[in-house]
Write a protein that holds these residues in place. Structure first.
Motif, PDB file in Angstrom:
ATOM      1  N   GLN A  37       0.450  -1.153  -0.012  1.00  0.00           N
ATOM      2  CA  GLN A  37       0.000  -0.331  -0.108  1.00  0.00           C
ATOM      3  C   GLN A  37       1.188   1.221  -0.226  1.00  0.00           C
ATOM      4  OE1 GLN A  37      -2.790   0.271  -1.007  1.00  0.00           O
ATOM      5  NE2 GLN A  37      -4.161  -2.041  -0.501  1.00  0.00           N
ATOM      6  N   LEU A  38       2.400   1.284   1.026  1.00  0.00           N
ATOM      7  CA  LEU A  38       3.436   2.000   0.318  1.00  0.00           C
ATOM      8  C   LEU A  38       3.503   2.835  -0.515  1.00  0.00           C
ATOM      9  CD1 LEU A  38       4.645   4.046   2.431  1.00  0.00           C
ATOM     10  CD2 LEU A  38       5.811   3.277   2.478  1.00  0.00           C
ATOM     11  N   TYR A  43       4.420   5.563  -6.237  1.00  0.00           N
ATOM     12  CA  TYR A  43       3.524   5.360  -6.939  1.00  0.00           C
ATOM     13  C   TYR A  43       2.810   6.465  -7.773  1.00  0.00           C
ATOM     14  CZ  TYR A  43       3.361   3.282 -11.189  1.00  0.00           C
ATOM     15  OH  TYR A  43       2.879   3.280 -13.103  1.00  0.00           O
ATOM     16  N   ARG A  44       1.297   6.375  -6.822  1.00  0.00           N
ATOM     17  CA  ARG A  44       0.090   6.942  -7.104  1.00  0.00           C
ATOM     18  C   ARG A  44       0.870   8.188  -7.610  1.00  0.00           C
ATOM     19  NH1 ARG A  44      -4.046   3.839  -5.072  1.00  0.00           N
ATOM     20  NH2 ARG A  44      -4.619   2.309  -6.706  1.00  0.00           N
ATOM     21  N   LEU A  49       2.648  14.604  -9.558  1.00  0.00           N
ATOM     22  CA  LEU A  49       3.517  14.797  -9.287  1.00  0.00           C
ATOM     23  C   LEU A  49       4.060  15.250 -10.993  1.00  0.00           C
ATOM     24  CD1 LEU A  49       5.346  14.602  -6.034  1.00  0.00           C
ATOM     25  CD2 LEU A  49       4.018  16.823  -6.696  1.00  0.00           C
ATOM     26  N   MET A  50       4.312  14.013 -11.367  1.00  0.00           N
ATOM     27  CA  MET A  50       5.066  14.222 -12.885  1.00  0.00           C
ATOM     28  C   MET A  50       4.514  14.478 -13.753  1.00  0.00           C
ATOM     29  SD  MET A  50       8.008  13.028 -14.384  1.00  0.00           S
ATOM     30  CE  MET A  50       8.919  11.323 -14.482  1.00  0.00           C
ATOM     31  N   ALA A  51       2.830  14.356 -13.470  1.00  0.00           N
ATOM     32  CA  ALA A  51       2.034  15.048 -14.705  1.00  0.00           C
ATOM     33  C   ALA A  51       2.082  16.570 -14.626  1.00  0.00           C
ATOM     34  CB  ALA A  51       0.990  14.059 -14.373  1.00  0.00           C
ATOM     35  N   ASP A  52       2.079  17.219 -13.171  1.00  0.00           N
ATOM     36  CA  ASP A  52       1.934  18.278 -13.104  1.00  0.00           C
ATOM     37  C   ASP A  52       2.952  19.594 -13.696  1.00  0.00           C
ATOM     38  OD1 ASP A  52      -0.888  18.301 -12.182  1.00  0.00           O
ATOM     39  OD2 ASP A  52       0.339  18.544  -9.730  1.00  0.00           O
ATOM     40  N   ALA A  53       4.224  18.818 -13.682  1.00  0.00           N
ATOM     41  CA  ALA A  53       4.847  18.977 -14.165  1.00  0.00           C
ATOM     42  C   ALA A  53       5.626  19.060 -15.722  1.00  0.00           C
ATOM     43  CB  ALA A  53       7.050  18.531 -13.512  1.00  0.00           C
ATOM     44  N   ASP A  54       5.233  18.461 -15.926  1.00  0.00           N
ATOM     45  CA  ASP A  54       4.970  18.261 -17.548  1.00  0.00           C
ATOM     46  C   ASP A  54       3.846  19.541 -17.501  1.00  0.00           C
ATOM     47  OD1 ASP A  54       6.487  16.120 -17.884  1.00  0.00           O
ATOM     48  OD2 ASP A  54       5.152  14.385 -18.390  1.00  0.00           O
ATOM     49  N   LEU A  55       2.996  19.553 -17.740  1.00  0.00           N
ATOM     50  CA  LEU A  55       1.138  20.662 -17.711  1.00  0.00           C
ATOM     51  C   LEU A  55       1.978  21.852 -17.685  1.00  0.00           C
ATOM     52  CD1 LEU A  55      -0.796  20.646 -18.920  1.00  0.00           C
ATOM     53  CD2 LEU A  55      -1.657  20.369 -15.997  1.00  0.00           C
TER      54      LEU A  55
END
Length: 165
Positions: A37-38, A43-44, A49-55
């Motif tokens: 679970q951790l 991972y999520r 964070l990666m999607a926000d940085a790409d955006l």
């Protein structure tokens, strides 16, 4: 009788009981589930964070390109959907157009620069693009990049290069 006592003592030293094995398996399963679970939550979070940085990068990249184009332009024209940049290149008058389109048909709008009739994508996931003339020679650029439920807004004011420069 003394022989019986020694045998029973030795029988207890031979291994674990079924109950001990089951309890250790249950404890191991609980620990493994907590670790899993951790890992999934980390991972999520990293993926978000990666999607926000790409955006953010898409919005900043588009903004940098537009800012550079306007700041080196001789004149700027905004038609409501298309930004036309007029500039001199080797003494020759040129016009580039910047607009939003989905020319690769993936459902995601891209900011395009059209130079000499050839469209080139500048940045992806740009859903809104506005240019407003603030004063004579001063333009405000506004961009909105979106992906799923996340949105990033980028805004900058830039001056057109004057003829006397």
């Amino acid at each position: 009788m003394a022989g019986l006592t020694k045998k029973t003592g030795r029988q207890n030293d031979k291994g674990f009981t079924l109950l001990e094995v089951l309890v250790s398996l249950v404890i191991t399963g609980i620990v493994a589930a907590m670790v899993f679970q951790l890992y999934i939550s980390q991972y999520r979070m990293a993926k978000g964070l990666m999607a926000d940085a790409d955006l953010s990068f898409a919005a900043v990249r588009a903004g940098q390109v537009l800012t550079a184009a306007i700041s080196t332009a001789e004149s700027v024209v905004w038609t409501g959907k298309v930004l036309r940049i007029n500039y001199l290149e080797n003494g020759k008058a040129m016009t580039d157009s910047y607009y939003l389109a989905d020319k690769d048909f993936n459902g995601v709008p891209d900011l395009y620069r059209e130079h000499l009739g050839v469209p080139t994508p500048v940045a992806s996931r740009i859903y809104e693009f506005y240019c407003t003339g603030v004063k004579d020679g001063l333009w405000q650029i506004s961009l909105v990049a979106e992906q799923a439920e996340n949105a990033v807004t980028w805004q900058r004011t830039v001056r057109v290069r004057s003829s006397s420069d």
